[in-house]
Design an enzyme around this catalytic site. Structure first.
Site, PDB file in Angstrom:
ATOM      1  CE  LYS A  45      -3.031  -2.373   3.250  1.00 58.18           C
ATOM      2  NZ  LYS A  45      -3.428  -2.395   4.674  1.00 58.18           N
ATOM      3  N   GLY A  46       2.117   1.093   0.437  1.00 58.17           N
ATOM      4  CA  GLY A  46       2.974   2.248   0.701  1.00 58.17           C
ATOM      5  C   GLY A  46       3.180   3.219  -0.447  1.00 58.17           C
ATOM      6  CD  GLU A 101       8.486  -0.720  -2.931  1.00 56.78           C
ATOM      7  OE1 GLU A 101       7.380  -0.216  -2.640  1.00 56.78           O
ATOM      8  OE2 GLU A 101       8.751  -1.915  -2.727  1.00 56.78           O
ATOM      9  CG  ASP A 102       6.854   2.188   0.124  1.00 61.74           C
ATOM     10  OD1 ASP A 102       7.607   1.304  -0.367  1.00 61.74           O
ATOM     11  OD2 ASP A 102       6.163   1.982   1.131  1.00 61.74           O
ATOM     12  CE  LYS A 133      14.763   3.724   6.000  1.00 60.34           C
ATOM     13  NZ  LYS A 133      14.265   2.830   7.082  1.00 60.34           N
ATOM     14  CG  PHE A 154      10.658   3.201  10.921  1.00 56.55           C
ATOM     15  CD1 PHE A 154      10.855   1.994  10.246  1.00 56.55           C
ATOM     16  CD2 PHE A 154       9.360   3.689  11.041  1.00 56.55           C
ATOM     17  CE1 PHE A 154       9.781   1.284   9.731  1.00 56.55           C
ATOM     18  CE2 PHE A 154       8.275   2.980  10.525  1.00 56.55           C
ATOM     19  CZ  PHE A 154       8.494   1.778   9.871  1.00 56.55           C
ATOM     20  CB  VAL A 155      10.753   7.939   7.147  1.00 58.14           C
ATOM     21  CG1 VAL A 155      12.041   8.663   7.510  1.00 58.14           C
ATOM     22  CG2 VAL A 155      10.994   6.954   5.999  1.00 58.14           C
ATOM     23  CG  ASP A 161       2.709   1.012   7.308  1.00 57.38           C
ATOM     24  OD1 ASP A 161       3.591   0.821   6.452  1.00 57.38           O
ATOM     25  OD2 ASP A 161       2.292   0.118   8.064  1.00 57.38           O
ATOM     26  NE  ARG A 167      -0.595   1.975   4.861  1.00 58.18           N
ATOM     27  CZ  ARG A 167       0.490   1.244   4.591  1.00 58.18           C
ATOM     28  NH1 ARG A 167       1.475   1.756   3.899  1.00 58.18           N
ATOM     29  NH2 ARG A 167       0.584  -0.004   5.014  1.00 58.18           N
TER      30      ARG A 167
HETATM   31  P1  IMP Z   1      12.868  -4.285   1.773  1.00 57.94           P
HETATM   32  O1  IMP Z   1      12.460  -5.597   1.193  1.00 57.94           O
HETATM   33  O2  IMP Z   1      13.666  -4.465   3.026  1.00 57.94           O
HETATM   34  O3  IMP Z   1      13.561  -3.367   0.796  1.00 57.94           O
HETATM   35  O4  IMP Z   1      11.532  -3.651   2.287  1.00 57.94           O
HETATM   36  C1  IMP Z   1      10.962  -2.527   1.795  1.00 57.94           C
HETATM   37  C2  IMP Z   1       9.647  -2.335   2.501  1.00 57.94           C
HETATM   38  O5  IMP Z   1       9.857  -2.213   3.921  1.00 57.94           O
HETATM   39  C3  IMP Z   1       8.997  -1.038   2.070  1.00 57.94           C
HETATM   40  O6  IMP Z   1       8.159  -1.223   0.960  1.00 57.94           O
HETATM   41  C4  IMP Z   1       8.260  -0.637   3.343  1.00 57.94           C
HETATM   42  O7  IMP Z   1       6.980  -1.234   3.364  1.00 57.94           O
HETATM   43  C5  IMP Z   1       9.081  -1.190   4.477  1.00 57.94           C
HETATM   44  N1  IMP Z   1       9.961  -0.150   5.070  1.00 57.94           N
HETATM   45  C6  IMP Z   1      11.300  -0.126   5.057  1.00 57.94           C
HETATM   46  N2  IMP Z   1      11.786   0.952   5.685  1.00 57.94           N
HETATM   47  C7  IMP Z   1      10.703   1.649   6.098  1.00 57.94           C
HETATM   48  C8  IMP Z   1      10.555   2.909   6.806  1.00 57.94           C
HETATM   49  O8  IMP Z   1      11.500   3.625   7.190  1.00 57.94           O
HETATM   50  N3  IMP Z   1       9.274   3.299   7.037  1.00 57.94           N
HETATM   51  C9  IMP Z   1       8.193   2.561   6.648  1.00 57.94           C
HETATM   52  N4  IMP Z   1       8.292   1.407   5.972  1.00 57.94           N
HETATM   53  C10 IMP Z   1       9.543   0.950   5.708  1.00 57.94           C
HETATM   54 MG    MG Z   2       5.845  -1.224   1.350  1.00 55.42          MG
END
Ligand code: IMP
Ligand code: MG
Length: 182
Positions: A45-46, A101-102, A133, A154-155, A161, A167
């Protein structure tokens, strides 16, 4: 300036900063897809807030679709497995795919998602992310377009969310540690 939520430590990116940057990236994508008709995929959803702003700033004829995935197993640790919670309705064979992607953290989600979508034989796949990141990366995956590279904090907000909340905040903010350490 929007009213700051009580759980926000500090605003990292203002609504205005995001708006300005999204316009620039949308123009770059228009250039990339000139003469083509990409299918733009919102990763639920992000990404929903970023996605809706991004596509409204693009002039390229495009179609949209939605997908919900997670690379998390039972725990909170990212795994190699991808769970599809909602799949695309579009046949992407031969299409130009743009994944929206968010945030890219470990990279596991996108790494696995890209592999899956590649197996459906699209003409091309590009990734655009609101936030990156890079310090946290565990697998080799780089987005073609990034709006903002951020520190490892953490944002929340602008689609992102914590436990499904925040959100709807119009800015990206750092969540107070007291919220998730209590
Ligand atoms: P990855 O597979 O570790 O790259 O996960 C990415 C997903 O983790 C994103 O789509 C977010 O849903 C979640 N995520 C990672 N960092 C944050 C953050 O700082 N705030 C909120 N969601 C995060
Ligand atoms: Mg996400």
């Amino acid at each position: 300036m929007a009213v700051i939520h009580a759980d926000v430590e500090r605003v990292m990116l203002t609504r205005e900063q995001i708006e300005e940057r999204v316009k620039v990236v949308a123009a770059q994508l228009d250039k990339l897809y000139e003469g083509r008709r990409p299918v733009v995929i919102c990763i639920l959803k992000g990404s929903v807030v970023f996605f809706s702003d991004l596509i409204r700033n693009m002039q390229t004829p495009l179609t949209i679709d939605f997908m919900a995935v997670s690379s998390y197993g039972n725990g909170t640790k990212s795994t190699g497995e991808l769970t599809i919670k909602k799949d695309l309705a579009t046949d992407i064979k031969g299409r130009d795919v743009l994944i929206v992607e968010d945030i890219i953290d470990s990279g596991n989600t996108l790494y696995n998602l890209k592999k899956l979508l590649n197996s459906r034989l699209p003409n091309s796949i590009n990734i655009v992310t609101l936030l990156d990141k890079p310090e946290r990366r565990e697998v080799p995956i780089e987005p073609e377009y990034t709006c903002f590279v951020i520190e490892d904090e953490f944002v929340i907000g602008y689609g992102l969310d914590y436990a499904e909340e925040y959100r709807n905040l119009p800015y990206v903010g750092v969540l107070k540690r007291s919220v998730y350490e209590k």
